[in-house]
Enzyme design. Structure first.
Site, PDB file in Angstrom:
ATOM      1  CB  ILE A  14      23.039 -14.915 -41.674  1.00  0.00           C
ATOM      2  CG1 ILE A  14      22.953 -16.264 -42.388  1.00  0.00           C
ATOM      3  CG2 ILE A  14      21.667 -14.361 -41.360  1.00  0.00           C
ATOM      4  CD1 ILE A  14      22.281 -17.343 -41.577  1.00  0.00           C
ATOM      5  CB  SER A  40      29.657 -13.794 -47.443  1.00  0.00           C
ATOM      6  OG  SER A  40      30.172 -13.905 -48.752  1.00  0.00           O
ATOM      7  N   GLY A  76      30.170 -19.400 -51.113  1.00  0.00           N
ATOM      8  CA  GLY A  76      28.939 -18.703 -51.453  1.00  0.00           C
ATOM      9  C   GLY A  76      28.406 -17.888 -50.298  1.00  0.00           C
ATOM     10  CB  VAL A 131      24.909 -18.491 -45.433  1.00  0.00           C
ATOM     11  CG1 VAL A 131      23.869 -19.288 -44.654  1.00  0.00           C
ATOM     12  CG2 VAL A 131      26.056 -19.391 -45.854  1.00  0.00           C
ATOM     13  CE  LYS A 134      27.385 -23.519 -47.891  1.00  0.00           C
ATOM     14  NZ  LYS A 134      28.438 -24.578 -47.897  1.00  0.00           N
ATOM     15  CG  ASP A 148      37.502 -26.325 -44.915  1.00  0.00           C
ATOM     16  OD1 ASP A 148      38.550 -25.961 -44.332  1.00  0.00           O
ATOM     17  OD2 ASP A 148      36.745 -25.530 -45.499  1.00  0.00           O
TER      18      ASP A 148
END
Length: 961
Positions: A673, A675, A679, A681, A695, A794
């Site tokens: 679902i 990326s 990584g 998901v 993930k 982030d």
């Protein structure tokens, strides 16, 4: 002016890049005096000024402009002028009176100025990237009045030769990483100085006595340094001073009596120091707008004249070690708006006249030794909206009018000696969001008028003597997040409301009776449930197993029946003891609970039927297990990807029935679902029916980085619990594989929802506001409630996840860092984060703190209001959304009383009320993205601003405190 001078201007302009075309009228078709940014003498038509401020200009420093012999003003601020500025570049500019290069991209050392610069009055090189020491030529400007070098990367110590600038009225050197050193004695030579700003300048040592020579100084800011020793007695010579800011230093000793002579002082902040001794009466009346004496090591008395000065507005002396009494006539002669004396050792009564002139807004006095009654005169304080006096020894009844103050939004009286009832007048406290009165002797019934507080989010009245039933209408307080009534004498049945935001419910140590409502299991974000030590009866509702609880306690009741399977484990046994009539199906609990009977006599027939069904199910189960065994063996043989063995490491953080094998089998292409940089998901439906997000972190060349991110995610989410932080359920790792299992977010990320990346309809405004508040609450929890504080690093829309109800959950903690030093920074080795969201100071210094997240969140707010992405080609070269919004507002005369609809997302058809809210969120976003970290609010304040509990314009004037 001759034609050749026009040619000079055009030649200099040719070296610049004017992407916005602001200088398109610079042509030979019109008079140079009519050109944009040019000001000429009205008679001679000689060019006097070139002002390209905020024109979107880029390129090297245009020294060619200075070949115009009549030029006296050159202003190039707030552009993208880049490169270095050398002595040669500046030499042609020696006739200038004003040179302004503020907020550009200039680098390298500060230029030496040739001796010919004898007419320079103003020099502003602030907010660039200049480095190295201040050159000696900066001390030789004979008539210079303004010198601004703040917010660069200057080194060396603050030089004493600046004392030679005897005509200087303004000196700003703050926000530079100078080498640690003293404020030079020569500062006292600047007898014409009116403004001195040296915050965050690595100052050490003592404040020199020569500071008292600055009789014309109005603004003194030496905050956030390493200054030690006492404040000199000579400070009383600052006869014109209006603001003194000394907070966050290491100042010690007594406050000088001479402070009482400063009758013009409006702001005094020596916060976060170590002041001791009694507060002198002379201190309590200066005409102050802001007083703070926090976290230093000052001692002694505050001068008595400060108590009678008619200008005192704000008094802040928290985080010190003051003792004795506060002068009882404080506020009698001045319009005090804010007083904060928290975290000291004050005793005696709270001054009764604090609001006698009707101006008091905030009263903060927690963690002292105050005694006596709460002054009844505070009930006349119609503008009072914030009171915190917890952790004292204040006694008596709370005056009825104080309960009902209409503008009050935070009332915290916990851990005192108050008694008496909660007055019904609380019905008029419509703005109250936090009512915290635990640890007192309040008695009587909780009045039903509390149900008028529709914005109440926290109600903590634990450890009192309240009795009677809870008002049934309390179920209508839909915004409650915390309800804590432990340790009272409350009776009746437990109520349950539509508490979609409730994370904590503590009703322990009361006399509640009846059954536990099964509806508690439907509260979506409840993580804390304590109903222990009551008289509850009946069975434990199986629906409670739906909750993702961190705290769970039903002990000490009269519960009966079988322990539900979800709680029948050693993890929950301590939460159930003291209920002798509970039984368990687990053989390991026989010492604590009897084993539940398998069947009753009257149900023998049912037993036979059940036995047949059981045998049938067991047979089918064996067939399925055999099939699964051969399937796994066949799949493992073909792919070679999975082999369960001792190398696997896994940890469960929540109660879910899965292992790494079940996760691994579902990591297929059709389940992807998302990326990202860390990584892929996957959406995984477990055998239990629960949907989770998995993930799988990239491995291979990014091995060390992946390990750091994996560890950061696990360490952070493994210890935090909040309704607006994504829940980590499980993690597992082996050679070549690292996986993290989270609660599933049905509506993806804010980025997808806001920009309709999956074909969804645009988010309406109400959902956008709800998402903003939710994400802000999550970040505020990380910054203020976690020890140590956690910085996300982030924050962006793709890391704000939305559940089925569009509630926000902050996620992706792979870059998160803990600030182990209170109030400190974390130094990193490289910039981490996402383009458009990185705070400017972080990109340059590699130092992060909570204000880095605040900046990133401000960018998210601007995206929510405008519907634009953080970085968009339509903004123009070298522009992000912050620059675009500020430029657009500046182009319309700074945004005063403007219609901001041109900035709003055109997909929103906002009502007038929604438009006002959008403007507020826009302003909060701009406040959060302030260039200077010290001017950004805390995330806790952001939450209040977004909810409208504080006025943004009021906070803007208070943002440096």
């Amino acid at each position: 002016m001759s034609q050749s001078d026009a040619d000079i201007l055009l030649e200099a302009k040719a070296r610049l890049h004017d992407q916005a075309g602001r200088l398109n009228d610079w042509t030979g078709l019109s008079s140079h005096c009519n050109w944009t940014a040019i000001t000429c003498h009205p008679v001679s038509h000689a060019v006097l000024s070139i002002d390209l401020t905020n024109m979107g200009i880029s390129g090297p420093f245009p020294s060619g402009f200075c070949r115009v012999s009549s030029l006296v003003t050159l202003k190039l601020g707030w552009n993208s002028i880049n490169g270095t500025v050398s002595t040669t570049d500046l030499a042609p500019c020696h006739r200038l009176h004003q040179l302004d290069l503020v907020s550009n991209l200039l680098v390298g050392p500060l230029p030496e100025f040739v001796p010919d610069f004898t007419s320079l009055l103003e020099l502003d090189l602030s907010q660039n990237n200049f480095s190295g020491p201040i050159p000696p030529s900066f001390g030789r400007f004979p008539v210079l009045q303004i010198l601004n070098l703040y917010s660069n990367f200057l080194s060396g110590t603050v030089p004493g030769f600046l004392g030679g600038l005897t005509e200087l009225t303004e000196l700003r050197l703050a926000l530079n990483p100078f080498d640690r050193g003293p404020l030079p004695l020569e500062i006292g030579n600047l007898t014409n100085l009116e403004f001195l700003w040296l915050a965050y300048a690595n100052l050490a040592g003592r404040i020199p006595a020569s500071i008292g020579n600055l009789a014309r100084l109005k603004h003194l800011d030496l905050s956030n340094n390493f200054i030690e020793g006492p404040i000199p007695e000579s400070i009383g010579g600052l006869r014109s001073v209006e603001l003194i800011v000394l907070y966050a230093n290491r100042i010690s000793g007594e406050l000088p009596q001479s402070l009482g002579n400063l009758t013009t002082l409006r702001q005094f902040d020596a916060s976060e120091n170590g002041l001791t001794g009694e507060l002198p009466e002379t201190f309590a009346g200066l005409h102050l707008e802001f007083v703070g004496l926090n976290d230093n090591f000052l001692s002694g008395e505050i001068p008595a004249l400060m108590a009678t000065n008619p200008n005192l507005v704000n008094l802040k002396i928290f985080n010190n070690s003051f003792s004795g009494e506060i002068p009882q006539y404080l506020g009698r002669y001045s319009d005090i708006e804010e007083i904060d004396v928290s975290k000291n050792m004050f005793s005696g009564g709270i001054p009764p006249d604090l609001c006698i002139r009707g101006s008091l807004r905030r009263l903060v006095a927690f963690r002292n030794r105050f005694t006596g009654d709460l002054p009844a005169s505070l009930g006349d304080c119609d503008g009072l909206y914030y009171v915190r006096i917890q952790d004292n020894e204040v006694s008596g009844e709370v005056p009825e009018r104080i309960w009902g103050l209409a503008k009050m939004y935070h009332l915290e009286l916990s851990n005192n000696k108050f008694h008496g009832p909660m007055a019904s007048s609380i019905s008029t406290a419509w703005n109250l969001t936090k009512l915290l009165i635990s640890g007192n002797n309040f008695s009587g019934e909780i009045p039903q008028e509390i149900c008028h507080l529709k914005d109440l989010t926290m109600f903590d009245a634990g450890m009192n003597r309240f009795s009677g039933n809870l008002p049934p209408c309390i179920v209508g307080l839909s915004k409650l997040e915390q309800l804590d009534l432990q340790g009272n004498m409350l009776t009746g049945q437990i109520p349950v409301g539509s508490w979609k935001d409730l994370t904590e419910l503590n009703l322990s140590m009361n006399d509640f009776s009846g059954e536990i409502p099964s509806q508690l299991g439907n509260l979506p974000v409840l993580t804390y449930l304590d109903l222990s030590s009551n008289r509850l009866t009946g069975e434990i509702p199986g629906d409670l197993a739906n909750l993702k609880l961190n705290i769970f306690n039903l002990s000490g009741n009269d519960l009966t029946g079988k322990i539900p399977a979800g709680f029948d484990s050693s993890l929950y046994i301590p939460s159930l003891v003291g209920n002798p009539n509970l039984c368990s199906d687990s053989n390991s609990h026989l010492g604590l609970f009897p084993k539940c009977p398998l069947i009753t006599v009257k149900n023998k027939l049912n037993f036979r039927c059940a036995r047949v069904a059981l045998y049938t199910a067991l047979g089918l189960g064996l067939v399925l297990l055999a099939g699964l065994f051969w399937f796994r063996r066949f799949r493992s043989a073909r792919t070679g990807k999975f082999k369960r063995g001792p190398s696997w490491k896994s940890t469960s953080f929540q109660r879910i029935g899965l292992d790494e094998a079940e996760i691994f089998e579902c990591l297929t292409v059709e389940n992807i679902i998302g990326s990202g940089g860390s990584g892929q998901v996957y959406r995984v439906v477990l055998k239990s029916g629960q949907t989770v997000a998995v993930k799988q972190l990239w491995t291979g060349p990014r091995g060390p980085e992946t390990e750091r991110e994996f560890r950061a995610e696990v360490e952070t989410l493994g210890m935090v619990r909040h309704g607006n932080i994504v829940k980590l359920l499980f993690c597992c790792s082996a050679e070549g594989f690292k996986g993290l299992v989270y609660e599933y977010m049905a509506n993806g990320s804010l980025r997808e929802a806001l920009h309709c990346e999956k074909g969804s309809l645009p988010l309406d405004w109400n959902r956008r506001v709800g998402i903003a508040v939710g994400a802000a609450q999550g970040l505020a929890y990380l910054h203020h409630d976690c020890v140590p504080a956690i910085v996300h690093r982030d924050v962006k829309p793709s890391n704000i996840l939305l559940d089925a109800e569009f509630r926000a959950h902050v996620g992706d903690f792979g870059l998160a860092r803990a600030l182990h030093k209170e109030g400190g920074d974390c130094v990193t080795t490289q910039v981490a984060g996402s383009c458009g969201y990185i705070a400017p100071e972080y990109a340059y210094t590699l130092k992060i703190n909570e204000k880095s997240d605040v900046y990133s969140f401000g960018v998210v707010l601007l995206e929510l209001v405008t519907g634009r992405r953080a970085v968009d080609p339509s903004f123009g070269e070298n522009k992000d959304i912050v620059k675009w919004v500020t430029d657009e507002i500046a182009s319309r005369d700074g945004g005063n009383d403007l219609d901001f609809r041109y900035l709003m997302d055109p997909r929103l058809q906002a009502s007038s009320g929604e438009y006002e809210e959008m403007v507020r969120v826009l302003r909060v976003g701009l406040l959060c993205t302030n260039y200077l970290p010290m001017n950004r609010p805390s995330m806790r304040m952001v939450v209040d601003l977004l909810r409208g509990h504080r006025d943004v314009s009021f906070f803007l004037s208070d943002c440096q405190k």
